[in-house]
Design an enzyme around this catalytic site. Structure first.
Site, PDB file in Angstrom:
ATOM      1  N   PRO A   4       0.816  -1.221   0.000  1.00 47.72           N
ATOM      2  CA  PRO A   4       0.000   0.000   0.000  1.00 47.72           C
ATOM      3  C   PRO A   4       0.851   1.273   0.000  1.00 47.72           C
ATOM      4  CG  PRO A   4      -0.726  -1.534   1.717  1.00 47.72           C
ATOM      5  CD  PRO A   4       0.579  -2.049   1.188  1.00 47.72           C
ATOM      6  N   GLU A  51       0.865  -7.834   8.618  1.00 52.28           N
ATOM      7  CA  GLU A  51       1.006  -6.376   8.533  1.00 52.28           C
ATOM      8  C   GLU A  51       2.149  -5.983   7.606  1.00 52.28           C
ATOM      9  OE1 GLU A  51      -1.442  -4.616  10.125  1.00 52.28           O
ATOM     10  OE2 GLU A  51      -2.129  -6.636  10.633  1.00 52.28           O
ATOM     11  N   ARG A  85      -0.596  -8.164 -20.699  1.00 49.30           N
ATOM     12  CA  ARG A  85      -1.280  -7.649 -21.891  1.00 49.30           C
ATOM     13  C   ARG A  85      -0.325  -6.946 -22.851  1.00 49.30           C
ATOM     14  NH1 ARG A  85      -4.316  -3.790 -21.324  1.00 49.30           N
ATOM     15  NH2 ARG A  85      -5.791  -4.220 -22.988  1.00 49.30           N
ATOM     16  N   ASP A 123      -6.431   0.482 -27.100  1.00 48.13           N
ATOM     17  CA  ASP A 123      -7.416   0.504 -26.027  1.00 48.13           C
ATOM     18  C   ASP A 123      -7.264   1.699 -25.085  1.00 48.13           C
ATOM     19  OD1 ASP A 123      -5.309  -0.109 -24.425  1.00 48.13           O
ATOM     20  OD2 ASP A 123      -6.032  -2.100 -23.850  1.00 48.13           O
TER      21      ASP A 123
HETATM   22  C1  4G3 Z   1       0.059  -4.082   4.810  1.00 53.19           C
HETATM   23  C2  4G3 Z   1      -0.732  -4.361  -1.323  1.00 53.19           C
HETATM   24  C3  4G3 Z   1      -0.571  -5.066   4.027  1.00 53.19           C
HETATM   25  C4  4G3 Z   1       1.402  -3.810   4.615  1.00 53.19           C
HETATM   26  C5  4G3 Z   1      -0.632  -5.300  -0.298  1.00 53.19           C
HETATM   27  C6  4G3 Z   1       1.488  -5.485   2.902  1.00 53.19           C
HETATM   28  C7  4G3 Z   1      -2.902  -3.771  -0.540  1.00 53.19           C
HETATM   29  C8  4G3 Z   1      -1.885  -3.596  -1.444  1.00 53.19           C
HETATM   30  C9  4G3 Z   1       0.152  -5.770   3.086  1.00 53.19           C
HETATM   31  C10 4G3 Z   1       2.108  -4.500   3.655  1.00 53.19           C
HETATM   32  C11 4G3 Z   1      -1.703  -5.426   0.583  1.00 53.19           C
HETATM   33  C12 4G3 Z   1      -2.019  -2.580  -2.540  1.00 53.19           C
HETATM   34  C13 4G3 Z   1      -0.489  -6.803   2.243  1.00 53.19           C
HETATM   35  N1  4G3 Z   1      -2.809  -4.679   0.437  1.00 53.19           N
HETATM   36  N2  4G3 Z   1      -2.786  -1.523  -2.309  1.00 53.19           N
HETATM   37  N3  4G3 Z   1      -1.691  -6.274   1.647  1.00 53.19           N
HETATM   38  O1  4G3 Z   1      -1.413  -2.749  -3.593  1.00 53.19           O
HETATM   39  O2  4G3 Z   1       3.421  -4.235   3.458  1.00 53.19           O
END
Ligand code: 4G3
Length: 241
Positions: free
Chosen positions: A84, A111, A149, A164
């Protein structure tokens, strides 16, 4: 292209065996190499996570199984952590990654992972959007689909990625198939009349109006003629169709 995937849930990647990506995997255009991080755990109970130093909620993935799993890959190429915190995936990044012969994707769980993994093994952190999921596996599959793709031989002529949405920075125009009148809902007449110059002009106008209405942020980067910019300034042009 070879895609190495480091995960504690390799079975989650079954959808890659279906449809267009399944065909690419079967014919060898894309090789998917699933590596189960748990197989590399040196602990008695095959643990892959532990409590964070300093306290706090949740668990973190330990460095040892990930470092050893990574070291088992002969040609990791560009290494990516699905996170994230990463740079948001877009069309340009998908096209760029399609140019690599080898990529390795690390999927975090709990986490996330010990920071030493990211600092020492990872080239790029990529996010699929501003939300948190229970693991990086679904984001990895989204990335693999978006990148594949643009790998030569994955899409057939009918599915071509060239013309596209996003290639030109605009949203796609509306499309219709038979019948021309479905329960009183009619296909725009210009598409039935066979004038290809008029059809192209109608589609371009639809793309511009739809992008202004749904994603005005995209218009800043898109390549528009001065005439097109002027057309979008006029408030009365805002109604699509
Ligand atoms: C928290 C990527 C959760 C920290 C991974 C990894 C969403 C995405 C996670 C971490 C995820 C995304 C695993 N959730 N938005 N979960 O791409 O380092």
């Amino acid at each position: 292209m070879t895609i190495n995937i480091l995960t504690v849930f390799p079975e989650m990647f079954a959808p890659l065996q279906s449809s267009v990506l399944g065909r690419a995997a079967s014919d060898g255009t894309i090789k998917i190499n699933l590596i189960n991080i748990r197989d590399f755990s040196a602990s008695k109970h095959k643990n892959t996570d532990d409590y964070p130093f300093g306290g706090g909620a949740g668990m973190l993935m330990m460095p040892q199984p990930i470092f050893d799993a990574f070291a088992s890959i002969s040609e990791p190429g560009v290494s990516i952590y699905m996170s994230p915190k990463g740079k948001t995936l877009d069309d340009a990044t998908a096209r760029e990654l399609a140019g690599f012969e080898n990529i390795t994707i690390l999927c975090g769980h709990y986490e996330g992972v010990d920071q030493r993994v990211i600092d020492n093994l990872i080239d790029r952190e990529i996010s699929i959007g501003d939300y948190v999921l229970t693991g990086g596996e679904l984001p990895a599959m989204v990335l693999i689909d978006a990148v594949s793709r643009f790998v030569g031989g994955v899409l057939g002529r009918a599915e071509s990625a060239l013309g596209d949405s996003f290639g030109d920075g605009l949203l796609e125009y509306p499309q219709y198939t038979r019948p021309a009148d479905f329960r009183g809902m009619k296909v725009p007449s210009v598409l039935l009349e066979g004038n290809h110059a008029l059809i192209s002009a109608w589609r371009r106008r639809q793309q511009l109006l739809l992008t202004k209405r749904m994603r005005p942020d995209l218009l800043e980067k898109a390549e528009l003629t001065p005439g097109e910019r002027r057309m979008l300034e006029q408030d009365d042009a805002l109604e699509t169709q």
